[in-house]
Design a protein around this motif. Structure first.
Motif, short mmCIF file in Angstrom:
data_model
loop_
_atom_site.label_atom_id
_atom_site.label_comp_id
_atom_site.label_asym_id
_atom_site.label_seq_id
_atom_site.Cartn_x
_atom_site.Cartn_y
_atom_site.Cartn_z
N GLU A 77 2.75 -4.55 8.27
CA GLU A 77 1.78 -5.14 7.08
C GLU A 77 1.61 -4.04 5.74
O GLU A 77 0.88 -4.46 4.80
CB GLU A 77 0.56 -5.05 7.67
CG GLU A 77 0.14 -6.07 8.88
CD GLU A 77 -1.06 -5.82 9.53
OE1 GLU A 77 -2.11 -5.86 8.67
OE2 GLU A 77 -0.93 -5.87 10.53
N GLY A 78 2.61 -3.00 5.62
CA GLY A 78 2.43 -2.38 4.66
C GLY A 78 1.43 -1.50 4.33
O GLY A 78 1.05 -0.91 3.38
N LEU A 79 0.83 -1.01 5.62
CA LEU A 79 -0.24 -0.08 5.48
C LEU A 79 0.03 1.22 5.32
O LEU A 79 1.24 1.61 5.86
CB LEU A 79 -1.30 -0.24 6.80
CG LEU A 79 -1.86 -1.75 7.16
CD1 LEU A 79 -2.61 -1.85 8.36
CD2 LEU A 79 -2.56 -2.42 6.03
N SER A 80 -0.90 2.03 4.82
CA SER A 80 -0.58 3.42 4.51
C SER A 80 -1.23 4.12 5.79
O SER A 80 -1.87 3.53 6.74
CB SER A 80 -1.60 4.05 3.65
OG SER A 80 -3.00 3.82 3.66
N ASN A 81 -0.82 5.43 6.03
CA ASN A 81 -1.37 6.20 7.31
C ASN A 81 -2.79 5.89 7.34
O ASN A 81 -3.36 5.97 8.39
CB ASN A 81 -0.70 7.50 7.19
CG ASN A 81 0.87 7.63 7.69
OD1 ASN A 81 1.40 6.53 7.94
ND2 ASN A 81 1.48 8.94 7.41
N ALA A 99 3.18 -2.17 13.93
CA ALA A 99 2.51 -3.50 13.28
C ALA A 99 2.20 -3.06 12.12
O ALA A 99 2.14 -3.84 11.00
CB ALA A 99 1.60 -3.97 14.21
N GLY A 100 1.39 -1.99 11.88
CA GLY A 100 0.73 -1.52 10.58
C GLY A 100 1.83 -1.53 9.60
O GLY A 100 1.43 -1.87 8.51
N LEU A 101 2.85 -0.77 9.99
CA LEU A 101 3.94 -0.62 9.09
C LEU A 101 4.53 -1.74 8.44
O LEU A 101 5.09 -2.05 7.23
CB LEU A 101 5.07 0.33 9.56
CG LEU A 101 4.82 1.72 9.87
CD1 LEU A 101 6.12 2.38 10.54
CD2 LEU A 101 4.22 2.44 8.76
N ARG A 161 -7.68 1.64 11.28
CA ARG A 161 -7.80 0.44 12.20
C ARG A 161 -7.96 1.00 13.61
O ARG A 161 -8.33 0.10 14.81
CB ARG A 161 -6.62 -0.36 12.00
CG ARG A 161 -6.11 -1.27 13.09
CD ARG A 161 -4.66 -2.18 12.79
NE ARG A 161 -4.89 -2.87 11.47
CZ ARG A 161 -4.18 -3.78 11.20
NH1 ARG A 161 -2.78 -3.69 11.76
NH2 ARG A 161 -4.02 -4.40 10.00
N LEU A 162 -7.01 1.95 13.95
CA LEU A 162 -6.78 2.39 15.42
C LEU A 162 -7.68 3.73 15.86
O LEU A 162 -7.70 3.86 16.78
CB LEU A 162 -5.45 2.99 15.69
CG LEU A 162 -4.47 1.84 15.36
CD1 LEU A 162 -2.94 2.62 15.59
CD2 LEU A 162 -4.60 0.68 16.25
N HIS A 163 -8.68 4.03 14.97
CA HIS A 163 -9.84 4.82 15.28
C HIS A 163 -9.18 6.29 15.75
O HIS A 163 -9.47 7.03 16.50
CB HIS A 163 -10.64 4.51 16.21
CG HIS A 163 -11.45 3.07 15.90
ND1 HIS A 163 -12.28 2.87 14.87
CD2 HIS A 163 -10.80 1.71 16.51
CE1 HIS A 163 -12.57 1.67 14.70
NE2 HIS A 163 -11.95 1.09 15.76
N LEU A 164 -8.14 6.74 14.89
CA LEU A 164 -7.36 8.00 15.10
C LEU A 164 -7.20 8.67 13.72
O LEU A 164 -7.55 8.20 12.74
CB LEU A 164 -5.92 7.51 15.46
CG LEU A 164 -5.70 6.82 16.99
CD1 LEU A 164 -4.34 6.59 17.20
CD2 LEU A 164 -6.39 7.84 17.98
N SER A 165 -6.96 10.04 13.98
CA SER A 165 -6.96 10.66 12.78
C SER A 165 -5.32 10.59 11.98
O SER A 165 -4.72 9.93 12.65
CB SER A 165 -6.91 12.18 12.95
OG SER A 165 -5.73 12.69 13.67
#
Length: 218
Positions: free
Chosen positions: A167-171, A163-165, A177-181
């Motif tokens: 939206e064109g989001l970067s890593n 879903a983030g991809l 957003r997901l509270h991950l590294s």
């Protein structure tokens, strides 16, 4: 230094892009070509980081050239140049491996920034543009069914990354957003691309839109 090859059958367009991109200290237009066949030859000769590719050209068109470039070892990122963003050739080019597209009316200051983004391996495709392309697709129904079938192979976390991809989001943005590294997200992105049989983040983003997993507010 970002090394760029420009392919467009209009010499004026090539000259404009050379002038604009040449004004940036970190971008160099190493070659230009006026048809797809010559464009592929220049890519083989110069091994650029990025190709700006017009789609509608006499002889070998941009779509065929993109397909040939994708067959090269370690191909450069290809960004489509188009007059209007609902062009069905754009969707075909993205499915062939293009990293995104730029409308030829893009302001010069934005053009330089988008070229840098594309050269770094990121998507040059806004969520709004992806929605328009998917909605205008002639095979929307079959593509939607196929996309949903592919997405069913993902875990819940992988679907969130997808879903983030879309939206064109970067890593880094997906990680926040997901509270991950960021390193963890990079691993998820690799697995998502493999499961969806996508060559790049842009293709995965299109699958996200076709499957309807992108957040409504994006």
């Amino acid at each position: 230094m970002v090394r760029v090859v420009v392919v467009d059958d209009e010499p004026m367009v090539c000259g404009f892009l050379r002038t604009i991109l040449g004004s940036a200290d970190d971008i160099e237009v190493v070659a230009e070509a006026h048809d797809g066949a010559a464009g592929v030859e220049e890519v083989v000769r110069h091994r650029p980081d990025l190709v700006l590719m017009d789609l509608r050209m006499p002889g070998v068109d941009g779509l065929t050239a993109i397909e040939r470039i994708q067959e090269l070892p370690d191909p450069p990122a290809v960004v489509v140049l188009t007059t209007f963003d609902a062009d069905q050739y754009v969707m075909r080019a993205l499915r062939a491996g293009a990293a995104g597209f730029l409308v030829k009316s893009t302001p010069p200051e934005e053009l330089i920034g988008l070229v840098r983004v594309a050269a770094e391996g990121h998507t040059v495709l806004s969520a709004a543009a992806a929605r328009r392309l998917v909605a205008a697709s002639a095979d929307e129904s079959s593509a939607r069914d196929q996309a949903r079938e592919l997405v069913r192979t993902l875990t819940e976390r992988e679907a969130e990354v997808l879903a983030g991809l879309g939206e064109g989001l970067s890593n880094a943005q997906i990680a926040a957003r997901l509270h991950l590294s960021e390193a963890t997200i990079k691993g998820y992105v690799s697995r998502v691309l493999e499961k969806l049989r996508c060559r790049n983040r842009t293709q995965a983003g299109l699958v996200a839109h076709e499957a309807g997993v992108v957040r409504a507010e994006s």
